[in-house]
Motif scaffolding. Structure first.
Motif, PDB file in Angstrom:
ATOM      1  N   ASP A  31      12.108 -66.670  63.316  1.00 32.95           N
ATOM      2  CA  ASP A  31      11.545 -67.004  64.783  1.00 32.95           C
ATOM      3  C   ASP A  31      10.861 -68.291  65.124  1.00 32.95           C
ATOM      4  O   ASP A  31      11.239 -68.967  66.197  1.00 32.95           O
ATOM      5  N   ASP A  32      10.084 -68.686  64.073  1.00 27.77           N
ATOM      6  CA  ASP A  32       9.586 -69.979  64.356  1.00 27.77           C
ATOM      7  C   ASP A  32      10.669 -71.056  64.228  1.00 27.77           C
ATOM      8  O   ASP A  32      10.457 -71.823  64.853  1.00 27.77           O
ATOM      9  N   ARG A  33      11.719 -70.876  63.297  1.00 26.95           N
ATOM     10  CA  ARG A  33      12.925 -71.596  63.381  1.00 26.95           C
ATOM     11  C   ARG A  33      13.420 -71.955  64.534  1.00 26.95           C
ATOM     12  O   ARG A  33      14.058 -73.120  65.025  1.00 26.95           O
ATOM     13  N   GLN A  34      13.563 -70.757  65.213  1.00 28.93           N
ATOM     14  CA  GLN A  34      14.154 -71.046  66.741  1.00 28.93           C
ATOM     15  C   GLN A  34      13.215 -71.531  67.635  1.00 28.93           C
ATOM     16  O   GLN A  34      13.588 -72.413  68.534  1.00 28.93           O
ATOM     17  N   ARG A  35      12.037 -71.266  67.690  1.00 31.04           N
ATOM     18  CA  ARG A  35      10.951 -71.784  68.864  1.00 31.04           C
ATOM     19  C   ARG A  35      10.860 -73.411  68.267  1.00 31.04           C
ATOM     20  O   ARG A  35      10.514 -74.098  69.255  1.00 31.04           O
ATOM     21  N   TYR A  36      10.949 -73.630  67.086  1.00 31.40           N
ATOM     22  CA  TYR A  36      10.636 -75.061  66.655  1.00 31.40           C
ATOM     23  C   TYR A  36      11.902 -75.706  66.150  1.00 31.40           C
ATOM     24  O   TYR A  36      11.931 -75.747  64.711  1.00 31.40           O
ATOM     25  N   PRO A  37      12.826 -76.245  66.672  1.00 29.86           N
ATOM     26  CA  PRO A  37      14.000 -76.592  65.743  1.00 29.86           C
ATOM     27  C   PRO A  37      13.873 -77.953  65.128  1.00 29.86           C
ATOM     28  O   PRO A  37      14.696 -77.957  64.283  1.00 29.86           O
ATOM     29  N   GLN A  38      12.557 -78.403  65.318  1.00 27.01           N
ATOM     30  CA  GLN A  38      12.525 -79.538  64.377  1.00 27.01           C
ATOM     31  C   GLN A  38      12.421 -79.231  63.163  1.00 27.01           C
ATOM     32  O   GLN A  38      12.613 -80.010  62.061  1.00 27.01           O
ATOM     33  N   ILE A  39      12.122 -77.935  62.888  1.00 28.14           N
ATOM     34  CA  ILE A  39      11.702 -77.614  61.372  1.00 28.14           C
ATOM     35  C   ILE A  39      13.035 -77.809  60.683  1.00 28.14           C
ATOM     36  O   ILE A  39      13.195 -78.197  59.575  1.00 28.14           O
ATOM     37  N   ALA A  40      14.522 -77.441  61.104  1.00 29.73           N
ATOM     38  CA  ALA A  40      15.582 -77.520  60.605  1.00 29.73           C
ATOM     39  C   ALA A  40      15.969 -78.888  60.273  1.00 29.73           C
ATOM     40  O   ALA A  40      17.046 -79.236  59.561  1.00 29.73           O
ATOM     41  N   GLN A  41      15.295 -80.281  60.747  1.00 32.74           N
ATOM     42  CA  GLN A  41      15.685 -81.228  60.581  1.00 32.74           C
ATOM     43  C   GLN A  41      15.062 -81.981  59.498  1.00 32.74           C
ATOM     44  O   GLN A  41      15.312 -83.047  58.924  1.00 32.74           O
ATOM     45  N   GLU A  42      14.125 -81.128  58.748  1.00 32.31           N
ATOM     46  CA  GLU A  42      13.244 -81.619  57.671  1.00 32.31           C
ATOM     47  C   GLU A  42      14.320 -82.041  56.503  1.00 32.31           C
ATOM     48  O   GLU A  42      15.208 -81.110  56.333  1.00 32.31           O
ATOM     49  N   LYS A  43      14.135 -82.702  55.640  1.00 28.29           N
ATOM     50  CA  LYS A  43      14.921 -83.208  54.393  1.00 28.29           C
ATOM     51  C   LYS A  43      13.921 -83.024  53.226  1.00 28.29           C
ATOM     52  O   LYS A  43      12.951 -83.486  53.226  1.00 28.29           O
ATOM     53  N   ILE A  44      14.736 -82.321  52.395  1.00 26.80           N
ATOM     54  CA  ILE A  44      13.971 -82.033  50.883  1.00 26.80           C
ATOM     55  C   ILE A  44      14.616 -82.998  50.186  1.00 26.80           C
ATOM     56  O   ILE A  44      15.792 -82.819  49.808  1.00 26.80           O
ATOM     57  N   VAL A  45      13.803 -84.028  49.627  1.00 24.70           N
ATOM     58  CA  VAL A  45      14.280 -85.044  48.901  1.00 24.70           C
ATOM     59  C   VAL A  45      13.890 -85.341  47.563  1.00 24.70           C
ATOM     60  O   VAL A  45      12.403 -85.125  47.478  1.00 24.70           O
ATOM     61  N   ARG A  46      14.498 -85.301  46.629  1.00 26.53           N
ATOM     62  CA  ARG A  46      14.204 -85.274  45.112  1.00 26.53           C
ATOM     63  C   ARG A  46      12.855 -84.582  44.622  1.00 26.53           C
ATOM     64  O   ARG A  46      12.218 -85.120  43.953  1.00 26.53           O
ATOM     65  N   PRO A  47      12.942 -83.281  44.755  1.00 31.84           N
ATOM     66  CA  PRO A  47      12.053 -82.484  44.402  1.00 31.84           C
ATOM     67  C   PRO A  47      12.141 -82.240  42.701  1.00 31.84           C
ATOM     68  O   PRO A  47      13.078 -82.621  42.146  1.00 31.84           O
ATOM     69  N   ILE A  48      10.740 -82.222  42.157  1.00 29.18           N
ATOM     70  CA  ILE A  48      10.757 -81.891  40.842  1.00 29.18           C
ATOM     71  C   ILE A  48      10.879 -80.450  40.617  1.00 29.18           C
ATOM     72  O   ILE A  48       9.679 -79.672  41.174  1.00 29.18           O
ATOM     73  N   ILE A  49      11.427 -79.740  39.847  1.00 25.05           N
ATOM     74  CA  ILE A  49      11.546 -78.468  39.720  1.00 25.05           C
ATOM     75  C   ILE A  49      11.337 -77.857  38.184  1.00 25.05           C
ATOM     76  O   ILE A  49      12.292 -78.217  37.484  1.00 25.05           O
ATOM     77  N   VAL A  50      10.422 -77.258  38.068  1.00 19.85           N
ATOM     78  CA  VAL A  50      10.307 -76.712  36.586  1.00 19.85           C
ATOM     79  C   VAL A  50      10.924 -75.408  36.336  1.00 19.85           C
ATOM     80  O   VAL A  50      10.560 -74.580  37.036  1.00 19.85           O
ATOM     81  N   ILE A  51      11.850 -75.475  35.608  1.00 19.59           N
ATOM     82  CA  ILE A  51      12.634 -74.204  35.602  1.00 19.59           C
ATOM     83  C   ILE A  51      12.670 -73.285  34.266  1.00 19.59           C
ATOM     84  O   ILE A  51      13.301 -72.510  33.896  1.00 19.59           O
TER      85      ILE A  51
END
Length: 409
Positions: free
Chosen positions: A80-100
């Motif tokens: 519901d939040d994603r539909q109310r605030y379409p700006q959320i879907a424009q966010e870019k997740i760039v070069r995360p560091i992921i401990v696996i």
């Protein structure tokens, strides 16, 4: 706290549709998003019904139903939040560091050190438990934080011994760092913790055999939700079950630095088996004797299978996607170990980050909350048998029972 169990009978285990209906009643919402993200829910609810439910006391039944309904209600709010605030879907997740790395391999400590970077973002329990409305709309109210705290503690009502092995949860509460699996991917029922708590074998097979691309897509959406409105920075993430979904993770985050933590198996597996025997109390009564040993042995075998799946994925993805970090290096030279990760990810480690690590280590010595005691003998762990069982892993990485490579940091 009102529970879903007050509106449904505890005699029959609700199926996937029944749990979704309860979540919709609670929220007044009906859009759960991509139906491809429901596979884990269907497998988990069926496995719970067929393998576990009949042996669960009513309080355990009530708790698991409430937990599942809350997870689904949270999903409804996120969509519901994603539909109310379409700006959320424009966010870019760039070069995360992921401990696996796997559980008890030093991954939590390393994640903490990475999160101390002023430029880093790391999810906390409260935002996973109560993520709506989006944090961009304002800081969480005291009531929201209190609700998250109560939900977190309610989850552990049946397993109070978990605080012996995870004492930071007492001190930091809902402000403690969260895991990608048990705190984010639980919302799409694609996390190892659900098997650890309820021991449904069909669900364990699902974790080992399924394509988790849909679940990882949800993970990406969640990071966008939290990142929206944040002041830049990169994600520092950790999950003790990433080995189950490495290829999907690498495809979703092609520029991620994947950090595989390793530890002497005598320490890692002994601690893991003990924690598994604690966690499964969620489904019933405390275990002792042969039942406790059996649970620990299965946890060790599951770790071997996870290693095998992770190594096969690594072969297909290529060695250049991974950085191996020894728990023993983290303990001996924590700052230099973090520097190695930053060098690999093409980042510069700031003086502020170094100072924050020094301060945190000074305030949090390893034995601050006591010592997690366990016996490897209790679970039949021995050097020869363990190294034979984990032969492929030992030969590839040099970590085994009583074995680890020389310090490199």
């Amino acid at each position: 706290m009102a529970t879903a169990a007050t509106s449904t009978s505890l005699k029959a285990c609700p199926d996937a549709d029944g749990l979704k209906e309860l979540a919709s009643r609670r929220t007044g919402l009906s859009d759960f998003g991509d139906p491809g993200r429901d596979t884990g829910l269907k497998v988990f609810s069926a496995a719970l019904r067929d393998e576990v439910w009949s042996g669960m006391p009513d309080p355990a039944r009530a708790q698991v139903v409430e937990y599942a309904v809350h997870l689904l209600a949270t999903r409804l709010k996120l969509v519901d939040d994603r539909q109310r605030y379409p700006q959320i879907a424009q966010e870019k997740i760039v070069r995360p560091i992921i401990v696996i790395g796997p559980p008890r391999s030093g991954s939590t400590l390393l994640h903490t050190l990475l999160s101390l970077d002023p430029e880093a973002m790391a999810p906390e329990h409260w935002v996973c438990l109560e993520p709506s409305p989006p944090p961009a709309l304002g800081p969480p109210s005291p009531e929201r934080l209190d609700q998250a705290e109560r939900r977190m503690m309610a989850m552990f009502d049946r397993i109070p011994d978990i605080f012996i092995t995870h004492p930071y949860m007492i001190e930091e509460g809902a402000g403690a760092l969260a895991e990608c699996g048990s705190d984010i991917l639980n919302m799409v029922f694609s996390c190892q913790q659900l098997w650890c708590l309820y021991r449904a074998e069909n669900f364990r097979r699902y974790l080992l055999e399924a394509d988790h691309s849909g679940a990882v897509g949800f993970h990406h959406d969640f990071l966008q939700h939290v990142q929206w409105g944040a002041a830049g920075g990169h994600w520092a993430l950790k999950g003790s079950d990433y080995l189950l979904r490495l290829e999907a993770t690498a495809a979703q985050y092609p520029d991620a630095t994947l950090v595989w933590t390793h530890r002497d198996l005598a320490q890692q597996l002994g601690s893991l088996a003990n924690i598994q025997a604690i966690l499964c109390r969620a489904a019933g009564e405390p275990l002792a004797g042969d039942a406790r040993e059996e649970v620990g042995r299965l946890a060790i075998e599951h770790q071997r299978a996870s290693f095998e799946k992770g190594m096969r994925a690594r072969d297909r993805l290529g060695e250049d996607r991974f950085l191996d970090i020894s728990y023993h290096d983290v303990m001996a030279s924590p700052v230099r170990t973090v520097e190695r990760i930053y060098e690999r990810s093409g980042r510069h480690m700031s003086d502020a980050h170094r100072a924050a690590i020094h301060d945190w280590l000074e305030q949090n010595p390893q034995t601050k909350h006591g010592v997690h005691k366990y016996s490897t003998d209790e679970f039949g762990l021995g050097a020869e048998a363990t190294n034979r069982q984990f032969r492929d892993y030992v030969e590839r990485f040099g970590f085994g029972y009583g074995l680890h490579p020389p310090l490199s940091a």
